[in-house]
Each structure stands twice: as C-alpha cells, then as structure tokens.
Design a protein around this motif. Structure first.
Motif, PDB file in Angstrom:
ATOM      1  N   ASP A  28      10.727   8.388 -15.437  1.00 56.87           N
ATOM      2  CA  ASP A  28      12.047   7.945 -15.905  1.00 56.87           C
ATOM      3  C   ASP A  28      12.993   7.771 -14.716  1.00 56.87           C
ATOM      4  O   ASP A  28      12.978   8.567 -13.774  1.00 56.87           O
ATOM      5  CB  ASP A  28      12.658   8.951 -16.882  1.00 56.87           C
ATOM      6  CG  ASP A  28      11.972   8.953 -18.235  1.00 56.87           C
ATOM      7  OD1 ASP A  28      11.146   8.053 -18.494  1.00 56.87           O
ATOM      8  OD2 ASP A  28      12.259   9.867 -19.032  1.00 56.87           O
ATOM      9  N   THR A  29      13.842   6.757 -14.783  1.00 55.82           N
ATOM     10  CA  THR A  29      14.833   6.516 -13.738  1.00 55.82           C
ATOM     11  C   THR A  29      15.994   7.491 -13.892  1.00 55.82           C
ATOM     12  O   THR A  29      16.550   7.645 -14.978  1.00 55.82           O
ATOM     13  CB  THR A  29      15.359   5.075 -13.803  1.00 55.82           C
ATOM     14  OG1 THR A  29      14.254   4.178 -13.663  1.00 55.82           O
ATOM     15  CG2 THR A  29      16.378   4.799 -12.707  1.00 55.82           C
ATOM     16  N   VAL A  30      16.360   8.148 -12.778  1.00 55.33           N
ATOM     17  CA  VAL A  30      17.470   9.098 -12.779  1.00 55.33           C
ATOM     18  C   VAL A  30      18.719   8.438 -12.188  1.00 55.33           C
ATOM     19  O   VAL A  30      19.789   8.488 -12.774  1.00 55.33           O
ATOM     20  CB  VAL A  30      17.092  10.380 -12.001  1.00 55.33           C
ATOM     21  CG1 VAL A  30      18.260  11.351 -11.964  1.00 55.33           C
ATOM     22  CG2 VAL A  30      15.874  11.042 -12.618  1.00 55.33           C
ATOM     23  N   VAL A  31      18.580   7.846 -11.017  1.00 60.60           N
ATOM     24  CA  VAL A  31      19.671   7.107 -10.377  1.00 60.60           C
ATOM     25  C   VAL A  31      19.093   5.848  -9.732  1.00 60.60           C
ATOM     26  O   VAL A  31      17.881   5.731  -9.543  1.00 60.60           O
ATOM     27  CB  VAL A  31      20.427   7.938  -9.301  1.00 60.60           C
ATOM     28  CG1 VAL A  31      21.040   9.183  -9.875  1.00 60.60           C
ATOM     29  CG2 VAL A  31      19.545   8.265  -8.140  1.00 60.60           C
ATOM     30  N   ALA A  54      23.505  15.939  -8.807  1.00 61.78           N
ATOM     31  CA  ALA A  54      24.262  16.336  -7.622  1.00 61.78           C
ATOM     32  C   ALA A  54      24.990  15.170  -6.950  1.00 61.78           C
ATOM     33  O   ALA A  54      25.653  15.367  -5.942  1.00 61.78           O
ATOM     34  CB  ALA A  54      23.325  17.006  -6.613  1.00 61.78           C
ATOM     35  N   VAL A  55      24.872  13.960  -7.521  1.00 69.55           N
ATOM     36  CA  VAL A  55      25.501  12.789  -6.914  1.00 69.55           C
ATOM     37  C   VAL A  55      26.309  12.040  -7.961  1.00 69.55           C
ATOM     38  O   VAL A  55      26.128  12.239  -9.161  1.00 69.55           O
ATOM     39  CB  VAL A  55      24.448  11.832  -6.294  1.00 69.55           C
ATOM     40  CG1 VAL A  55      23.700  12.514  -5.163  1.00 69.55           C
ATOM     41  CG2 VAL A  55      23.486  11.308  -7.344  1.00 69.55           C
ATOM     42  N   LYS A  56      27.189  11.173  -7.480  1.00 65.62           N
ATOM     43  CA  LYS A  56      27.940  10.292  -8.374  1.00 65.62           C
ATOM     44  C   LYS A  56      27.963   8.902  -7.753  1.00 65.62           C
ATOM     45  O   LYS A  56      27.673   8.734  -6.570  1.00 65.62           O
ATOM     46  CB  LYS A  56      29.346  10.820  -8.631  1.00 65.62           C
ATOM     47  CG  LYS A  56      30.216  10.903  -7.404  1.00 65.62           C
ATOM     48  CD  LYS A  56      31.559  11.543  -7.743  1.00 65.62           C
ATOM     49  CE  LYS A  56      32.504  11.591  -6.578  1.00 65.62           C
ATOM     50  NZ  LYS A  56      32.029  12.204  -5.366  1.00 65.62           N
ATOM     51  N   ALA A  68      19.067  15.572  -8.124  1.00 66.46           N
ATOM     52  CA  ALA A  68      19.122  16.186  -9.449  1.00 66.46           C
ATOM     53  C   ALA A  68      18.162  17.366  -9.531  1.00 66.46           C
ATOM     54  O   ALA A  68      17.263  17.516  -8.715  1.00 66.46           O
ATOM     55  CB  ALA A  68      18.774  15.153 -10.514  1.00 66.46           C
ATOM     56  N   VAL A  69      18.387  18.182 -10.576  1.00 67.32           N
ATOM     57  CA  VAL A  69      17.520  19.338 -10.836  1.00 67.32           C
ATOM     58  C   VAL A  69      16.974  19.207 -12.247  1.00 67.32           C
ATOM     59  O   VAL A  69      17.715  18.912 -13.201  1.00 67.32           O
ATOM     60  CB  VAL A  69      18.306  20.665 -10.692  1.00 67.32           C
ATOM     61  CG1 VAL A  69      17.447  21.846 -11.056  1.00 67.32           C
ATOM     62  CG2 VAL A  69      18.859  20.805  -9.273  1.00 67.32           C
ATOM     63  N   VAL A  70      15.658  19.409 -12.389  1.00 68.32           N
ATOM     64  CA  VAL A  70      14.979  19.344 -13.669  1.00 68.32           C
ATOM     65  C   VAL A  70      14.405  20.727 -13.974  1.00 68.32           C
ATOM     66  O   VAL A  70      13.776  21.347 -13.132  1.00 68.32           O
ATOM     67  CB  VAL A  70      13.828  18.309 -13.645  1.00 68.32           C
ATOM     68  CG1 VAL A  70      13.110  18.268 -14.989  1.00 68.32           C
ATOM     69  CG2 VAL A  70      14.349  16.933 -13.267  1.00 68.32           C
TER      70      VAL A  70
END
Length: 71
Positions: A28-31, A54-56, A68-70
């Motif tokens: 899956d695409t996160v960013v 953790a990003v914008k 990111a954290v999963v």
C-alpha cells in the motif's frame, strides 16, 4: 511488532496518502515523494495499523529519515 517505514532517497514529500489509524497492507502507498520531477510512491513492506506519520506535505526527507510507523 512495530515496524518503521523510512525514506530511501532525498526528496520532497509531495502528498501523504495514508493517515494514522489506517489499516495498511504490504504494497500500500503511504506517501508520495518527488525528486528530480519524478513521483516516487513509498510503499509499505508491512501489514498492520499505521500508528503515526512523521512527515507532512512540503517536508524534505533525507535518506533513512522516518516516514511512518506500523504496528
């Protein structure tokens, strides 16, 4: 088990596709990052709940920066 998604290149964060709390699967695409006018999707290598991003949009990430954290 907690897993981390990290940047593989220096790039701008073009868009954040997933949100904290989303259930994501492997692939899956996160960013979406942008580097040298190319769009680079950052895909999850894990299945679980996205506990934090953790990003914008507009951020600049360096190689190995946390995205990111999963869990």
């Amino acid at each position: 088990m907690t897993e981390q998604i990290r940047a593989e290149i220096v790039a701008n964060v073009m868009s954040v596709v997933a949100n904290a709390g989303d259930h994501i699967g492997e692939g899956d695409t996160v960013v979406i990052l942008e580097s040298m006018k190319m769009e680079i999707p950052v895909l999850s290598e894990f299945t679980g709940v996205l506990t934090s991003i953790a990003v914008k949009e507009g951020d600049i990430v360096q190689e190995h920066d946390l995205i990111a954290v999963v869990d």
